[in-house]
Design an enzyme around this catalytic site. Structure first.
Site, PDB file in Angstrom:
ATOM      1  N   LYS A  40       0.683  -1.415  -0.185  1.00 22.75           N
ATOM      2  CA  LYS A  40       0.438   0.308  -0.175  1.00 22.75           C
ATOM      3  C   LYS A  40       0.977   1.336   0.158  1.00 22.75           C
ATOM      4  O   LYS A  40       0.688   2.250  -0.979  1.00 22.75           O
ATOM      5  CB  LYS A  40      -0.879   0.166   1.194  1.00 22.75           C
ATOM      6  CG  LYS A  40      -1.702   1.209   1.320  1.00 22.75           C
ATOM      7  CD  LYS A  40      -2.569   1.578   2.708  1.00 22.75           C
ATOM      8  CE  LYS A  40      -3.719   2.439   2.781  1.00 22.75           C
ATOM      9  NZ  LYS A  40      -4.428   2.684   4.087  1.00 22.75           N
ATOM     10  N   GLY A  75      -4.192  -1.643   5.598  1.00 17.86           N
ATOM     11  CA  GLY A  75      -3.061  -2.735   5.173  1.00 17.86           C
ATOM     12  C   GLY A  75      -4.753  -4.022   5.966  1.00 17.86           C
ATOM     13  O   GLY A  75      -4.576  -5.018   4.492  1.00 17.86           O
ATOM     14  N   ARG A  76      -4.426  -4.415   6.455  1.00 15.44           N
ATOM     15  CA  ARG A  76      -4.938  -5.895   7.512  1.00 15.44           C
ATOM     16  C   ARG A  76      -6.421  -5.355   6.588  1.00 15.44           C
ATOM     17  O   ARG A  76      -7.127  -7.213   7.005  1.00 15.44           O
ATOM     18  CB  ARG A  76      -4.946  -5.730   8.613  1.00 15.44           C
ATOM     19  CG  ARG A  76      -5.399  -4.978   9.587  1.00 15.44           C
ATOM     20  CD  ARG A  76      -4.809  -4.733  11.248  1.00 15.44           C
ATOM     21  NE  ARG A  76      -5.639  -3.264  11.622  1.00 15.44           N
ATOM     22  CZ  ARG A  76      -5.041  -1.725  12.066  1.00 15.44           C
ATOM     23  NH1 ARG A  76      -3.324  -2.149  11.152  1.00 15.44           N
ATOM     24  NH2 ARG A  76      -5.410  -1.083  12.219  1.00 15.44           N
TER      25      ARG A  76
HETATM   26  O1  F6P Z   1       4.000  -2.076   9.465  1.00 13.97           O
HETATM   27  C1  F6P Z   1       2.888  -2.274   9.932  1.00 13.97           C
HETATM   28  C2  F6P Z   1       1.709  -2.184   8.650  1.00 13.97           C
HETATM   29  O2  F6P Z   1       1.940  -1.170   7.911  1.00 13.97           O
HETATM   30  C3  F6P Z   1       0.608  -2.451   8.459  1.00 13.97           C
HETATM   31  O3  F6P Z   1      -0.124  -2.364   8.752  1.00 13.97           O
HETATM   32  C4  F6P Z   1       0.731  -3.532   6.378  1.00 13.97           C
HETATM   33  O4  F6P Z   1      -0.050  -4.012   6.281  1.00 13.97           O
HETATM   34  C5  F6P Z   1       1.945  -3.126   6.306  1.00 13.97           C
HETATM   35  O5  F6P Z   1       3.289  -3.294   7.029  1.00 13.97           O
HETATM   36  C6  F6P Z   1       2.329  -4.115   5.046  1.00 13.97           C
HETATM   37  O6  F6P Z   1       1.668  -2.290   4.456  1.00 13.97           O
HETATM   38  P1  F6P Z   1       2.371  -2.007   3.087  1.00 13.97           P
HETATM   39  O7  F6P Z   1       1.133  -2.605   2.165  1.00 13.97           O
HETATM   40  O8  F6P Z   1       2.091  -0.372   2.768  1.00 13.97           O
HETATM   41  O9  F6P Z   1       3.698  -2.357   2.991  1.00 13.97           O
END
Ligand code: F6P
Length: 555
Positions: A210, A271-272
């Site tokens: 993300k 993200g979750r």
């Molecule tokens: O560090 C926690 C986090 O931001 C989660 O909330 C998220 O799912 C994961 O890291 C990966 O983040 P990204 O999708 O931005 O790489």
């Protein structure tokens, strides 16, 4: 900002529940079942293709009424509605939390900043459909014009756990041609184990991030790109083999991802909570778009149930309130997720992030400190395996960990009498947790075996099982895309409902930032020729020195 609520543990509804818990101290579920032959029917609910038996809980109708009164005192219905209407309930980041929009099958608009976001959501879904078709029909091929055989999804956290859970949960629906691999950890073993089994000519990489700033994901993507270029790939053919899903388009382009290969995410999806978005591409490639839309449809059914059902008949609300009951009034610090289904063995790991990253918080929306417990420690694993590993603690331990037993009524793989045996195990565990075994019963059993009195007296106390340990049993016909979608959405809404009652923001995750910041400095210390850095504790300094000593030849 939601209307500020009085401190939760100061409100009369909370005090009433505390008194009720004191009055329930010596109640045993055995007696509750004996007193009410209709108990199972009374605490059994169906919704969105799922069935919940919550009769094996330390509750009476009075308990449930008091919990519902608490939910209403915390304006839960209004908070649910605020989420669906796209209010900025992620208050610290001033964002909506609209994962429900990703699976909104209705023709209802969902507005963000005066714009209906549904056209873009639908357009992205259509782009996913076209992409999945082109890959699976082998119209889109690799640089040597061979069809793809392997998809490697590189991402971590919500960009990993959700899609990995769903693609494993729906393994029976996989297309024969494509193998799905996941790389998340910065431990080089993870990507090494994947790369050594695949062919660059027939491998498609999905870069899932993300933020497009996550160190693990970017470092792994660099390794994947180098591996590709050193094994037949060219800079000119990267576009055939690398696709990205991100909310940070500019960063992805800067990184070298072709503009046409970038699928969007939005800042109103955490993200979750993102497996329903283009982050779900690995799943869609594996199971096909029709099944992916089935997953969305199941989640949408649960969304409608959560938004429309009265609290008393609302599955996510009931699970949420039971968690509040045990965590805030019975001292439970943990909650077990026990899927009795091999394909759902990844559910506990996904729900760990979903629940613990959402509700592992210690301030309310306005930043005030909290004097009561919030999110529990989520743990678990596949049944029946856990019975031979950690169920001992559930039966005779001194700590309370309520447990959700999750099982399909039908298996995808009928083998001998396996499913009946698995099902019997699931039911017997919840029955044993509820009824336990008294000292008299233990003695009678040992006497019946013909043991001498002295041996019976010695052994019986070790065989007593207290019982009165709460569990929920969640059932569905079969682990289909719709059932899996409804199940995951159920836990998303349970998590949100608990956060709403606790008055916390379930959609930010500031707690992970410090580790990242400290890590940047420590990494420099570990690998630079000049070991000087910020003054630190002797432990960190000592450990850095140890590493530098063992890797001095690399410095
Ligand atoms: O560090 C926690 C986090 O931001 C989660 O909330 C998220 O799912 C994961 O890291 C990966 O983040 P990204 O999708 O931005 O790489």
């Amino acid at each position: 900002m939601p209307e500020p609520l009085p401190a939760l543990d100061q409100c009369p509804e909370w005090q009433d529940l505390a008194s009720h818990q004191a009055a329930m101290q010596n109640v045993h579920m055995r007696d509750l079942f004996a007193q009410d032959p209709e108990r199972f029917q009374r605490y059994f609910l169906r919704a969105a293709g799922l069935s919940l038996d919550y009769s094996k809980n330390l509750i009476t109708s009075e308990t449930m009424a008091k919990l519902m009164t608490l939910a209403r005192a915390r304006a839960l219905p209004a908070q649910i509605d605020a989420m669906f209407r796209g209010e900025r309930i992620n208050t610290s980041e001033n964002r909506p939390a609209l994962h429900v929009a990703l699976r909104n099958m209705s023709d209802q608009a969902i507005m963000v900043d005066g714009t209906d976001i549904m056209p873009e959501v639908r357009a992205t879904l259509a782009r996913m459909e076209e992409f999945v078709w082109r890959i699976r029909s082998t119209q889109w091929r690799g640089f040597s014009n061979q069809p793809f055989t392997d998809v490697v999804s590189i991402g971590i956290g919500g960009s990993f756990l959700g899609p990995k859970l769903v693609s494993a949960a729906l393994k029976p629906y996989w297309h024969g041609q494509l193998n799905c691999h996941y790389v998340a950890n910065i431990d080089g073993s993870h990507i090494t184990e994947v790369l050594q089994h695949i062919n660059p000519e027939t491998t498609l990489f999905l870069i899932q991030s993300k933020s497009f700033r996550t160190q693990e994901t970017l470092e792994n993507t660099k390794v994947a790109r180098e591996w590709f270029l050193h094994n037949g790939g060219q800079a000119s053919t990267i576009a055939k083999h690398f696709v990205a899903v991100t909310a940070n388009r500019d960063e992805a382009i800067r990184f070298g991802i072709a503009e046409d290969n970038i699928f969007p995410m939005w800042d109103w999806v955490g993200g979750r909570y993102s497996l329903w978005s283009a982050i779900g591409l690995p799943t869609a490639l594996a199971i096909g778009m029709d099944n992916f839309r089935g997953l969305l449809a199941g989640a949408h059914l649960m969304d409608r149930h959560f938004r429309e059902a009265p609290l008393e008949q609302n599955l996510p609300v009931i699970l949420a309130l039971l968690g509040v009951w045990y965590g805030n009034f019975w001292g439970a610090d943990a909650h077990a997720i026990l899927p009795y289904d091999h394909y759902l063995r990844g559910l506990p790991a996904h729900l760990q992030q979903l629940d613990m990253e959402s509700n592992g918080k210690c301030v309310t929306h306005d930043g005030s400190g909290i004097s009561y417990k919030t999110g529990p420690i989520i743990w678990g694993g596949a049944g029946a395996n856990g019975q031979h590993a950690y169920h001992q603690l559930l039966h005779q331990g001194t700590r309370l960990s309520p447990a959700d037993f999750i099982i399909p009524l039908h298996t995808h793989n009928p083998v001998a009498s396996h499913h009946a045996i698995l099902f019997a195990n699931c039911l017997s565990q919840t029955q044993a947790l509820m009824q336990g075994k008294t000292l008299a019963e233990a003695k009678a059993e040992l006497h019946a075996l013909g043991l001498p009195d002295a041996e019976v007296r010695r052994l019986a106390p070790h065989k007593v099982i207290p019982g009165n340990k709460p569990s929920n049993t969640l059932l569905f016909e079969r682990a289909t895309p719709r059932a899996v979608g409804a199940l995951i959405a159920l836990y998303e809404h349970k998590t949100f409902a608990q956060g709403a009652i606790w008055g916390i923001n379930s959609f930010d995750q500031w707690g992970v930032e410090l580790g990242k910041q400290l890590g940047e400095n420590i990494l420099k210390q570990l690998v630079s020729t000049n070991a000087q850095g910020d003054a630190r504790d002797s432990s960190t300094e000592g450990l850095i020195a140890l590493y530098r000593d063992r890797h001095h030849h690399e410095l």
